[in-house]
Design a protein around this motif. Structure first.
Motif, PDB file in Angstrom:
ATOM      1  N   SER A  12       0.884  -1.053  -0.025  1.00  0.00           N
ATOM      2  CA  SER A  12       0.158   0.010   0.115  1.00  0.00           C
ATOM      3  C   SER A  12       1.107   1.238  -0.236  1.00  0.00           C
ATOM      4  O   SER A  12       0.687   2.724  -0.491  1.00  0.00           O
ATOM      5  N   VAL A  13       1.946   1.340   1.101  1.00  0.00           N
ATOM      6  CA  VAL A  13       2.472   2.666   0.612  1.00  0.00           C
ATOM      7  C   VAL A  13       3.409   3.370  -0.258  1.00  0.00           C
ATOM      8  O   VAL A  13       3.122   4.562  -0.971  1.00  0.00           O
ATOM      9  N   PHE A  14       4.132   2.381  -0.923  1.00  0.00           N
ATOM     10  CA  PHE A  14       4.201   2.082  -2.803  1.00  0.00           C
ATOM     11  C   PHE A  14       3.476   2.318  -3.976  1.00  0.00           C
ATOM     12  O   PHE A  14       3.642   3.364  -4.565  1.00  0.00           O
ATOM     13  N   ARG A  15       2.589   1.766  -3.574  1.00  0.00           N
ATOM     14  CA  ARG A  15       1.651   1.832  -4.577  1.00  0.00           C
ATOM     15  C   ARG A  15       0.859   3.063  -4.426  1.00  0.00           C
ATOM     16  O   ARG A  15       0.567   4.402  -4.971  1.00  0.00           O
ATOM     17  N   SER A  16       0.538   3.666  -3.698  1.00  0.00           N
ATOM     18  CA  SER A  16       0.368   5.407  -2.776  1.00  0.00           C
ATOM     19  C   SER A  16       0.847   6.266  -3.351  1.00  0.00           C
ATOM     20  O   SER A  16       0.945   7.324  -3.845  1.00  0.00           O
ATOM     21  N   LEU A  17       2.369   6.358  -3.396  1.00  0.00           N
ATOM     22  CA  LEU A  17       3.640   7.013  -3.793  1.00  0.00           C
ATOM     23  C   LEU A  17       3.408   7.057  -5.342  1.00  0.00           C
ATOM     24  O   LEU A  17       3.317   8.009  -6.004  1.00  0.00           O
ATOM     25  N   LEU A  18       3.178   5.926  -5.778  1.00  0.00           N
ATOM     26  CA  LEU A  18       3.033   6.144  -7.095  1.00  0.00           C
ATOM     27  C   LEU A  18       1.490   6.644  -7.515  1.00  0.00           C
ATOM     28  O   LEU A  18       1.959   7.468  -8.804  1.00  0.00           O
ATOM     29  N   VAL A  19       1.215   6.523  -7.066  1.00  0.00           N
ATOM     30  CA  VAL A  19       0.070   7.169  -7.881  1.00  0.00           C
ATOM     31  C   VAL A  19      -0.224   8.982  -7.338  1.00  0.00           C
ATOM     32  O   VAL A  19      -0.436   9.880  -8.170  1.00  0.00           O
ATOM     33  N   TYR A  23      11.304   9.425   0.646  1.00  0.00           N
ATOM     34  CA  TYR A  23      12.393   8.558   1.435  1.00  0.00           C
ATOM     35  C   TYR A  23      10.984   8.734   2.909  1.00  0.00           C
ATOM     36  O   TYR A  23      10.974   7.771   3.014  1.00  0.00           O
ATOM     37  N   PHE A  24      10.853  10.368   3.280  1.00  0.00           N
ATOM     38  CA  PHE A  24      10.664  10.318   4.779  1.00  0.00           C
ATOM     39  C   PHE A  24       9.068   9.868   4.852  1.00  0.00           C
ATOM     40  O   PHE A  24       9.251   9.334   5.490  1.00  0.00           O
ATOM     41  N   THR A  25       8.689  10.351   3.418  1.00  0.00           N
ATOM     42  CA  THR A  25       7.169   9.927   3.220  1.00  0.00           C
ATOM     43  C   THR A  25       6.867   8.723   3.520  1.00  0.00           C
ATOM     44  O   THR A  25       5.546   7.929   4.199  1.00  0.00           O
ATOM     45  N   TYR A  26       7.607   8.274   2.667  1.00  0.00           N
ATOM     46  CA  TYR A  26       7.599   6.527   2.266  1.00  0.00           C
ATOM     47  C   TYR A  26       7.428   6.491   3.964  1.00  0.00           C
ATOM     48  O   TYR A  26       7.043   5.527   4.367  1.00  0.00           O
TER      49      TYR A  26
END
Length: 330
Positions: free
Chosen positions: A25-32, A260-263
């Motif tokens: 979910s974290v990485f998918r959200s960043l890409l969106v 990175y820090f948002t991740y």
């Protein structure tokens, strides 16, 4: 250039590949938020265990409202209760189902799943039929070229999948046993355009916009699936969408440090404590490869014993590095 599957619009035709431990979910959200990704996939899930999983606690099922459209990828064999798995995906509001037919992991060999299910059409076809007759959701499969560089055999495989009701085929352009270091064989996929009535996406070895152009030219694919390249450089898909498909995307994160820090913040917010550090280490292993002196970041995060320590060490790295303008290096 939107691609339609049933009532689903994939615009642009760029998908994020399912990768265990990475495409959560974290990485998918960043890409969106970065824009350009037309289709998301979950990590690979066990169809047998799926019906009993808790969507609020199981890492592979955690999802935010941003993550749309999302296909849930499952692995299964002929003994799996696929009706129950399909019902669970519908309850999770999945936009589609993907059956993994390419993974060569030894544990899947024991189960007769992944690549090993594809090698047994007599067992595979009933699996596909059970999924197809259980739902109207789009059904995709992810495969490799095959055991040998045989375009004719690849075409026969894809036609068989099409006949069983598959709506989208993703072909990883390497042979069944080849490692990621092997150059992808995009040109072997050019037997598929005009020979199938369903779309196919090409996958494998796409790390730059030029790679994407070359892959589309050589394969004739209807779209692309991006895997490790997007983890190494999360701006990649938005750059491909902009430069090839004319898709305008906002620059949600202007620097690697900000992203990175948002991740880290999202990991802290969405995952239980025991599920955070391992995912940060796995992501950093790939992400750091594109940063100047990134090996230093990767090393210091790998040896961190807590999220607090990892955050502190990352802050020191970015303070000492000039990583502010790298979002254009695609």
């Amino acid at each position: 250039m939107a691609l339609r599957i049933h009532n689903l619009s994939i615009d642009p035709p760029l998908a994020l590949a399912p990768m265990v431990g990475l495409t959560h979910s974290v990485f998918r959200s960043l890409l969106v938020e970065l824009g350009g990704v037309g289709l998301l996939y979950s990590e690979m899930l066990s169809a047998k265990r799926l019906p009993a999983e808790n969507a609020d606690l199981t890492p592979g099922l955690i999802r935010s409202s941003l993550e749309f459209p999302l296909f849930y990828q499952i692995w299964a064999n002929e003994d799996t209760d696929l009706v129950a798995a399909v019902r669970k995906i519908e309850e999770l509001n999945g936009q589609g189902i993907d059956l993994n037919l390419g993974c060569p992991a030894p544990q899947l060999r024991k189960m007769g799943a992944g690549r090993y299910l594809l090698e047994r059409p007599d067992r595979l076809m009933p699996v596909l039929r059970r999924i197809r007759t259980s739902t109207t959701l789009p059904l995709s499969v992810k495969i490799r070229i095959g055991p040998t560089a045989d375009p004719a055999a690849l075409l026969l495989t894809c036609r068989m999948l099409e006949e069983q009701g598959v709506d989208l085929i993703v072909v990883h352009a390497r042979l069944a046993g080849e490692k990621f270091c092997r150059k992808p064989r995009w040109q072997l996929l050019d037997v598929l355009p005009q020979r199938l009535s369903i779309p196919f996406f090409a996958n494998g070895g796409i790390f730059t916009v030029q790679d994407a152009r070359d892959c589309l030219t050589l394969s004739g694919a209807d779209g692309l699936m991006i895997g490790r390249g997007a983890v190494q450089w999360p701006w990649l898909i938005s750059a491909i969408a902009r430069d090839i498909y004319g898709h305008k995307s906002p620059l949600a994160y202007s620097s690697p440090e900000q992203l990175y820090f948002t991740y880290i913040d999202l990991l802290m917010a969405r995952f239980p404590p025991e599920r955070r550090l391992g995912r940060l280490k796995q992501f950093t292993h790939h992400f750091a490869a594109s940063l100047p002196f990134g090996h230093s970041l990767a090393s210091t995060i790998q040896s961190s014993g807590s999220m607090k320590e990892a955050r502190t060490r990352a802050a020191v790295f970015f303070e000492q590095s000039d990583n502010q303008s790298l979002t254009e290096e695609v």
